[in-house]
Design a protein around this motif. Structure first.
Motif, PDB file in Angstrom:
ATOM      1  N   PRO A  23       0.832  -1.202   0.000  1.00 60.74           N
ATOM      2  CA  PRO A  23       0.000   0.000   0.000  1.00 60.74           C
ATOM      3  C   PRO A  23       0.869   1.255   0.000  1.00 60.74           C
ATOM      4  CG  PRO A  23       0.131  -0.890   2.215  1.00 60.74           C
ATOM      5  CD  PRO A  23       0.871  -1.860   1.313  1.00 60.74           C
ATOM      6  N   ALA A  24       0.337   2.323  -0.564  1.00 63.04           N
ATOM      7  CA  ALA A  24       1.087   3.587  -0.614  1.00 63.04           C
ATOM      8  C   ALA A  24       0.123   4.753  -0.743  1.00 63.04           C
ATOM      9  CB  ALA A  24       2.076   3.596  -1.785  1.00 63.04           C
ATOM     10  N   VAL A  25       0.535   5.891  -0.208  1.00 59.54           N
ATOM     11  CA  VAL A  25      -0.154   7.170  -0.409  1.00 59.54           C
ATOM     12  C   VAL A  25       0.913   8.204  -0.733  1.00 59.54           C
ATOM     13  CG1 VAL A  25      -1.671   8.935   0.554  1.00 59.54           C
ATOM     14  CG2 VAL A  25      -1.952   6.543   1.256  1.00 59.54           C
ATOM     15  N   THR A  26       0.768   8.886  -1.855  1.00 60.01           N
ATOM     16  CA  THR A  26       1.693   9.954  -2.215  1.00 60.01           C
ATOM     17  C   THR A  26       0.919  11.243  -2.427  1.00 60.01           C
ATOM     18  OG1 THR A  26       1.556   9.389  -4.572  1.00 60.01           O
ATOM     19  CG2 THR A  26       3.350   8.386  -3.302  1.00 60.01           C
ATOM     20  N   LEU A  27       1.562  12.368  -2.157  1.00 56.36           N
ATOM     21  CA  LEU A  27       0.942  13.674  -2.376  1.00 56.36           C
ATOM     22  C   LEU A  27       1.364  14.183  -3.745  1.00 56.36           C
ATOM     23  CD1 LEU A  27       1.329  15.234   1.182  1.00 56.36           C
ATOM     24  CD2 LEU A  27      -0.528  13.822   0.244  1.00 56.36           C
ATOM     25  N   THR A  28       0.980  13.435  -4.759  1.00 57.32           N
ATOM     26  CA  THR A  28       1.353  13.701  -6.143  1.00 57.32           C
ATOM     27  C   THR A  28       0.098  13.629  -7.009  1.00 57.32           C
ATOM     28  OG1 THR A  28       1.834  11.346  -6.483  1.00 57.32           O
ATOM     29  CG2 THR A  28       3.682  12.763  -5.843  1.00 57.32           C
ATOM     30  N   ARG A  29       0.238  14.049  -8.261  1.00 57.11           N
ATOM     31  CA  ARG A  29      -0.900  13.968  -9.193  1.00 57.11           C
ATOM     32  C   ARG A  29      -0.966  12.620  -9.902  1.00 57.11           C
ATOM     33  NH1 ARG A  29      -3.413  18.696  -9.565  1.00 57.11           N
ATOM     34  NH2 ARG A  29      -2.287  20.556  -8.856  1.00 57.11           N
ATOM     35  N   ALA A  30       0.175  11.983 -10.067  1.00 60.40           N
ATOM     36  CA  ALA A  30       0.231  10.691 -10.756  1.00 60.40           C
ATOM     37  C   ALA A  30       0.825   9.648  -9.819  1.00 60.40           C
ATOM     38  CB  ALA A  30       1.076  10.805 -12.027  1.00 60.40           C
ATOM     39  N   VAL A  31       0.447   8.387 -10.038  1.00 60.21           N
ATOM     40  CA  VAL A  31       0.971   7.308  -9.215  1.00 60.21           C
ATOM     41  C   VAL A  31       2.479   7.172  -9.434  1.00 60.21           C
ATOM     42  CG1 VAL A  31       0.550   5.491 -10.939  1.00 60.21           C
ATOM     43  CG2 VAL A  31       0.563   4.926  -8.494  1.00 60.21           C
ATOM     44  N   GLN A  32       3.183   6.829  -8.368  1.00 59.46           N
ATOM     45  CA  GLN A  32       4.631   6.640  -8.411  1.00 59.46           C
ATOM     46  C   GLN A  32       4.967   5.166  -8.214  1.00 59.46           C
ATOM     47  OE1 GLN A  32       6.512   9.572  -8.957  1.00 59.46           O
ATOM     48  NE2 GLN A  32       4.411  10.340  -9.199  1.00 59.46           N
ATOM     49  N   PRO A  33       6.126   4.701  -8.681  1.00 63.21           N
ATOM     50  CA  PRO A  33       6.549   3.335  -8.356  1.00 63.21           C
ATOM     51  C   PRO A  33       6.543   3.138  -6.842  1.00 63.21           C
ATOM     52  CG  PRO A  33       7.985   4.287 -10.021  1.00 63.21           C
ATOM     53  CD  PRO A  33       7.113   5.402  -9.540  1.00 63.21           C
ATOM     54  N   TRP A  34       6.171   1.933  -6.400  1.00 61.90           N
ATOM     55  CA  TRP A  34       6.032   1.723  -4.960  1.00 61.90           C
ATOM     56  C   TRP A  34       7.358   1.928  -4.241  1.00 61.90           C
ATOM     57  CZ3 TRP A  34       7.979  -1.243  -0.988  1.00 61.90           C
ATOM     58  CH2 TRP A  34       7.266  -1.171   0.214  1.00 61.90           C
ATOM     59  N   ALA A  35       7.284   2.562  -3.073  1.00 57.06           N
ATOM     60  CA  ALA A  35       8.450   2.769  -2.214  1.00 57.06           C
ATOM     61  C   ALA A  35       8.034   2.550  -0.772  1.00 57.06           C
ATOM     62  CB  ALA A  35       9.028   4.169  -2.405  1.00 57.06           C
ATOM     63  N   SER A  36       8.990   2.299   0.079  1.00 51.14           N
ATOM     64  CA  SER A  36       8.726   2.066   1.499  1.00 51.14           C
ATOM     65  C   SER A  36       8.085   3.297   2.136  1.00 51.14           C
ATOM     66  CB  SER A  36      10.032   1.746   2.230  1.00 51.14           C
ATOM     67  OG  SER A  36      10.643   0.603   1.685  1.00 51.14           O
ATOM     68  N   GLY A  37       7.334   3.063   3.198  1.00 54.37           N
ATOM     69  CA  GLY A  37       6.706   4.174   3.913  1.00 54.37           C
ATOM     70  C   GLY A  37       7.726   5.063   4.600  1.00 54.37           C
ATOM     71  N   ARG A  38       7.496   6.370   4.533  1.00 53.51           N
ATOM     72  CA  ARG A  38       8.412   7.329   5.150  1.00 53.51           C
ATOM     73  C   ARG A  38       7.686   8.382   5.988  1.00 53.51           C
ATOM     74  NH1 ARG A  38      11.036   5.565   0.594  1.00 53.51           N
ATOM     75  NH2 ARG A  38      13.297   5.297   0.779  1.00 53.51           N
ATOM     76  N   GLY A  39       6.380   8.203   6.191  1.00 49.08           N
ATOM     77  CA  GLY A  39       5.625   9.164   6.973  1.00 49.08           C
ATOM     78  C   GLY A  39       5.891   9.011   8.458  1.00 49.08           C
TER      79      GLY A  39
END
Length: 271
Positions: free
Chosen positions: A218-234
């Motif tokens: 799962p991922a949530v990014t503050l972007t307009r387009a989906v990004q390649p999955w990356a580890s959580g950093r929040g």
């Protein structure tokens, strides 16, 4: 882009750091016996520290961060949410939520690793039954009126479809609107992507996956387009400390270019 800091419903862009390195202590303690045998003991999961610096800022730009430090704008008793600039374009879930660590998701059961339909490797997953709703255990704070993308890989049961649901919620916890995507039956690890622009009332999102056989990455990014999955950093529970200020210009000139300073601050994760 600028880093985000504050409570749920009060996230503010406080900095565009020149540098925002993060440090994590090792959870392992090593012991060496007289025989030469080495053993390791694992302690609690380590907390992170961000040591941030800004090359030059105006004093009015620094005022918001200084107010957060002093606690004069918000109550800091429970800590603040902190999204570094890098976290916003990678994954604002915590490192533990992004891999289904204990107590970060409700319902379902821990699953193993594998490879998704597009070839992405995952090491942990969450499994559930055709009538089970697996949910992130907390609301994810997001800025109002801004873009974000929620994504997750989903496998479905042989004869039943699954649904990914993302609810935007307001400061009172009421649902503002809901975004849904359906995954057909008998699908293996397909990435579901839900892009949206948060409403003016939205302060957080809730994530549910209904009727899936398996979900991963799962991922949530503050972007307009989906990004390649990356580890959580929040980071969802942090305190901030102003480490120092270095005045650079201190005189009155037109267009307010005579008041400048570099500054540094430190974010400490709690919990």
């Amino acid at each position: 882009m600028g880093a985000l800091l504050g409570p749920v419903g009060g996230l503010e862009r406080v900095a565009s750091p020149t540098s925002e390195p993060v440090e994590v202590d090792s959870p392992l303690t090593f012991s060496t016996a007289l025989s030469g045998r080495v053993t390791a003991q694992r302690g609690p999961r380590p907390r992170r520290v961000w040591t941030c610096s800004e090359g030059t800022t105006r004093p009015e730009d620094a005022a918001l961060l200084e107010g957060l430090v002093a606690g004069s704008l918000y109550d800091q008793s429970d800590g603040y949410v902190w999204y570094s600039s890098y976290a916003q374009v990678t994954n604002i879930l915590t490192p533990w939520e992004a891999v289904f660590a204990e107590n970060t998701w409700s319902r379902g059961a821990h699953g193993g690793g594998g490879v998704t339909g597009d070839g992405t490797r995952y090491f942990r997953s969450r499994t559930s039954g055709p009538s089970t709703t697996v949910s992130l255990a907390r609301d994810v704070a997001v800025p109002s009126d801004g873009p974000l993308v929620v994504s997750v890989y989903v496998s479905t049961h042989p004869t039943t479809a699954a649904t990914v649901s993302v609810e935007e919620v307001d400061p009172e916890g009421a649902v503002v609107r809901t975004h849904r995507a359906t995954v057909p039956a008998n699908v293996h690890a397909r990435r579901v992507v839900l892009p949206m622009v948060a409403s003016l009332r939205t302060v957080a999102v809730r994530i549910h996956v209904i009727g899936a056989l398996m979900l991963a990455l799962p991922a949530v990014t503050l972007t307009r387009a989906v990004q390649p999955w990356a580890s959580g950093r929040g980071c969802i529970n942090a305190v901030v400390h102003m480490a120092g200020e270095d005045p650079q210009l201190a005189f009155e000139v037109p267009h307010d270019w005579g008041r400048r300073a570099g500054r540094s601050f430190t974010i400490h994760e709690l919990g």
